[in-house]
Motif scaffolding. Structure first.
Motif, PDB file in Angstrom:
ATOM      1  N   VAL A   1       0.838  -1.205   0.000  1.00 41.91           N
ATOM      2  CA  VAL A   1       0.000   0.000   0.000  1.00 41.91           C
ATOM      3  C   VAL A   1       0.870   1.250   0.000  1.00 41.91           C
ATOM      4  N   LEU A   2       1.886   1.277   0.852  1.00 35.02           N
ATOM      5  CA  LEU A   2       2.760   2.451   0.932  1.00 35.02           C
ATOM      6  C   LEU A   2       3.541   2.674  -0.352  1.00 35.02           C
ATOM      7  N   ALA A   3       3.868   1.587  -1.061  1.00 35.42           N
ATOM      8  CA  ALA A   3       4.625   1.695  -2.311  1.00 35.42           C
ATOM      9  C   ALA A   3       3.725   1.839  -3.535  1.00 35.42           C
ATOM     10  N   ALA A   4       2.419   1.830  -3.318  1.00 27.46           N
ATOM     11  CA  ALA A   4       1.429   1.989  -4.397  1.00 27.46           C
ATOM     12  C   ALA A   4       1.528   0.865  -5.428  1.00 27.46           C
ATOM     13  N   ILE A   5       1.698  -0.358  -4.937  1.00 29.26           N
ATOM     14  CA  ILE A   5       1.682  -1.536  -5.804  1.00 29.26           C
ATOM     15  C   ILE A   5       0.736  -2.556  -5.185  1.00 29.26           C
ATOM     16  N   SER A   6       0.365  -3.575  -5.952  1.00 33.03           N
ATOM     17  CA  SER A   6      -0.555  -4.579  -5.418  1.00 33.03           C
ATOM     18  C   SER A   6       0.174  -5.512  -4.454  1.00 33.03           C
ATOM     19  N   THR A   7      -0.584  -6.074  -3.530  1.00 35.24           N
ATOM     20  CA  THR A   7      -0.003  -7.025  -2.585  1.00 35.24           C
ATOM     21  C   THR A   7       0.542  -8.246  -3.311  1.00 35.24           C
ATOM     22  N   ASP A   8      -0.173  -8.698  -4.348  1.00 35.84           N
ATOM     23  CA  ASP A   8       0.294  -9.860  -5.108  1.00 35.84           C
ATOM     24  C   ASP A   8       1.622  -9.566  -5.788  1.00 35.84           C
ATOM     25  N   TYR A   9       1.757  -8.362  -6.354  1.00 39.50           N
ATOM     26  CA  TYR A   9       3.007  -7.981  -7.016  1.00 39.50           C
ATOM     27  C   TYR A   9       4.156  -7.980  -6.008  1.00 39.50           C
ATOM     28  N   TYR A  10       3.902  -7.399  -4.836  1.00 42.42           N
ATOM     29  CA  TYR A  10       4.968  -7.346  -3.837  1.00 42.42           C
ATOM     30  C   TYR A  10       5.317  -8.745  -3.326  1.00 42.42           C
ATOM     31  N   ALA A  11       4.290  -9.595  -3.153  1.00 42.90           N
ATOM     32  CA  ALA A  11       4.548 -10.963  -2.694  1.00 42.90           C
ATOM     33  C   ALA A  11       5.432 -11.707  -3.687  1.00 42.90           C
ATOM     34  N   ARG A  12       5.181 -11.511  -4.977  1.00 45.90           N
ATOM     35  CA  ARG A  12       6.006 -12.178  -5.994  1.00 45.90           C
ATOM     36  C   ARG A  12       7.436 -11.638  -5.996  1.00 45.90           C
ATOM     37  N   LEU A  13       7.591 -10.369  -5.641  1.00 46.67           N
ATOM     38  CA  LEU A  13       8.941  -9.821  -5.502  1.00 46.67           C
ATOM     39  C   LEU A  13       9.700 -10.542  -4.394  1.00 46.67           C
ATOM     40  N   GLU A  14       9.073 -10.694  -3.246  1.00 40.67           N
ATOM     41  CA  GLU A  14       9.735 -11.364  -2.130  1.00 40.67           C
ATOM     42  C   GLU A  14       9.985 -12.841  -2.409  1.00 40.67           C
ATOM     43  N   GLN A  15       9.178 -13.418  -3.287  1.00 43.32           N
ATOM     44  CA  GLN A  15       9.360 -14.825  -3.642  1.00 43.32           C
ATOM     45  C   GLN A  15      10.393 -15.013  -4.744  1.00 43.32           C
ATOM     46  N   GLY A  16      10.947 -13.903  -5.250  1.00 38.23           N
ATOM     47  CA  GLY A  16      11.963 -13.976  -6.292  1.00 38.23           C
ATOM     48  C   GLY A  16      11.420 -14.387  -7.641  1.00 38.23           C
ATOM     49  N   ARG A  17      10.143 -14.074  -7.914  1.00 36.45           N
ATOM     50  CA  ARG A  17       9.506 -14.541  -9.144  1.00 36.45           C
ATOM     51  C   ARG A  17       9.470 -13.492 -10.248  1.00 36.45           C
ATOM     52  N   ILE A  18       9.649 -12.217  -9.912  1.00 37.68           N
ATOM     53  CA  ILE A  18       9.560 -11.167 -10.930  1.00 37.68           C
ATOM     54  C   ILE A  18      10.682 -10.156 -10.758  1.00 37.68           C
ATOM     55  N   GLN A  19      10.886  -9.367 -11.802  1.00 37.16           N
ATOM     56  CA  GLN A  19      11.901  -8.326 -11.817  1.00 37.16           C
ATOM     57  C   GLN A  19      11.212  -6.970 -11.629  1.00 37.16           C
ATOM     58  N   PRO A  20      11.568  -6.201 -10.595  1.00 38.07           N
ATOM     59  CA  PRO A  20      10.890  -4.918 -10.361  1.00 38.07           C
ATOM     60  C   PRO A  20      11.345  -3.853 -11.348  1.00 38.07           C
TER      61      PRO A  20
END
Length: 291
Positions: A46-65
C-alpha cells in the motif's frame, strides 16, 4: 529451470528490511499485537502503491521490479545509501548465468613489495569473501600471523568467528564482526552462487549461531574507512583509523591500511610494535609461507 539467485537475494533483502520497520515509523497505526515484527507485506504494498500480489512475488523472487517500483520501495523501507545501492545492484541482474569457477585471488609481486616497504604501517590485502591474500610484517604483528593459517582457512571473517584471540583483540568485537558480515554481503552482490562464498557461509552458519543470525539479517555496508579500538597484547590500547584502498590491477582486492595521527599515544605504540616485530625472536612467517 533455476531461479535467479539475485532475485532470491532481493526477496530476502526486502523481507529483512520490512521486518526491521516499526509501523509508527512509517505513519501506520500499531494495530495491536503482531505475529511477526515489522511491517506486513500488504502494508509495504500500500505504501509503495503496488498490489499485494506484485509485492509478494517480488519477495518470492519470481519477478523483476521496475525502476519506479525500486524507488518506491527504497523510500518506504527507509533504505540508507548503501542499502539502496545494494537493492539496485541486485535488481539489475535480470538474467541468471551459472557462476564461473573463481580462482583463489593472488597478490602480484609488486603489491607485496609495496606492503613490505610500509615498515611502520600495518596493512593487509583482502578479497570480497574476506580472504587474506597478502600482508606485511606490521599487519601480522597487529592482527595475527596470517602465514601460520592454512590458505583455505585464511578468511578474516572466519578468524573473527572462530579465533578466541580476535574477540580479545577488538574492544567492540560484535560491532566489528557484524560490520564485516555486512561488508562481505555487499561486496559479493555479483557472486550469489560463488562456491567459495557458499562453503564459507555454510561452515560458519553451522559453527556459530550469531553468524547465522547476522548473515540472515541481510545487512549491507561498503568497505571504505573507519576507526577501531584494539586491545593489543604487546602494546596495549590502540585507536586506529583504517582505510580500504582498491588495487587498480585487480579491483576485487582492497588494501586495508591502519594509521594513527602523529603525536598520539597510538602513533607511538605503532613505533613500539614495529620495533617488536623487527626483533628476530618475534618474527612472523616469511614470504615463502604466503599465498
Amino acid at each position: 529451470m533455476n531461479r535467479d539467485p539475485h532475485r532470491h537475494d532481493l526477496g530476502e533483502f526486502l523481507k529483512a528490511r520490512r521486518a526491521e520497520l516499526d509501523p509508527a515509523a512509517v505513519g501506520l497505526p500499531d494495530g495491536g499485537s503482531r505475529r511477526v515484527a515489522g511491517l506486513r507485506r500488504e502494508e509495504v504494498a500500500v505504501l509503495a502503491a503496488i498490489s499485494t500480489d506484485y509485492y509478494a512475488r517480488l519477495e518470492q523472487g519470481r519477478i523483476q521490479p521496475s525502476p519506479s517500483v525500486l524507488d518506491s520501495l527504497a523510500r518506504v523501507l527507509h533504505l540508507d545509501d548503501d542499502q539502496r545501492a545494494y537493492l539496485y545492484e541486485l535488481a539489475a541482474k535480470d538474467e541468471f548465468r551459472p557462476p564461473r569457477r573463481q580462482p583463489r585471488l593472488k597478490a602480484q609481486p609488486q603489491l607485496q613489495r609495496m606492503l613490505d616497504d610500509m615498515a611502520h604501517t600495518p596493512a593487509f590485502v583482502i578479497g570480497p569473501r574476506t580472504e587474506i591474500v597478502a600482508w606485511n610484517a606490521m599487519g601480522a604483528a597487529l592482527i595475527t600471523d596470517f602465514g601460520k593459517i592454512p590458505e583455505k582457512q585464511r578468511y578474516y571473517i572466519r578468524l573473527l568467528i572462530t579465533d578466541p584471540t580476535m574477540r580479545e583483540l577488538y574492544a567492540d568485537w560484535e560491532g566489528v564482526t557484524r560490520l564485516a558480515i555486512a561488508q562481505m554481503r555487499m561486496h559479493n552482490t555479483n557472486n550469489p552462487g560463488d562456491a567459495q562464498l557458499t562453503a564459507l557461509v555454510g561452515e560458519l552458519s553451522v559453527r556459530d549461531e550469531q553468524f547465522r543470525q547476522w548473515w540472515g539479517a541481510h545487512n549491507v555496508a561498503v568497505r571504505d574507512t573507519g576507526t577501531k579500538h584494539l586491545r593489543h597484547p604487546v602494546v596495549g590500547d590502540l585507536h586506529l583509523d583504517w582505510n580500504a584502498v582498491t588495487w587498480a590491477a585487480d579491483p576485487d582486492l582492497q588494501i586495508i591500511v591502519w594509521t594513527a595521527e602523529s603525536g598520539t599515544p597510538t602513533h607511538d605504540s605503532l613505533r613500539m610494535l614495529a620495533s617488536w616485530a623487527a626483533d628476530p625472536s618475534h618474527s612472523t612467517s616469511d614470504n615463502s609461507a604466503r599465498p
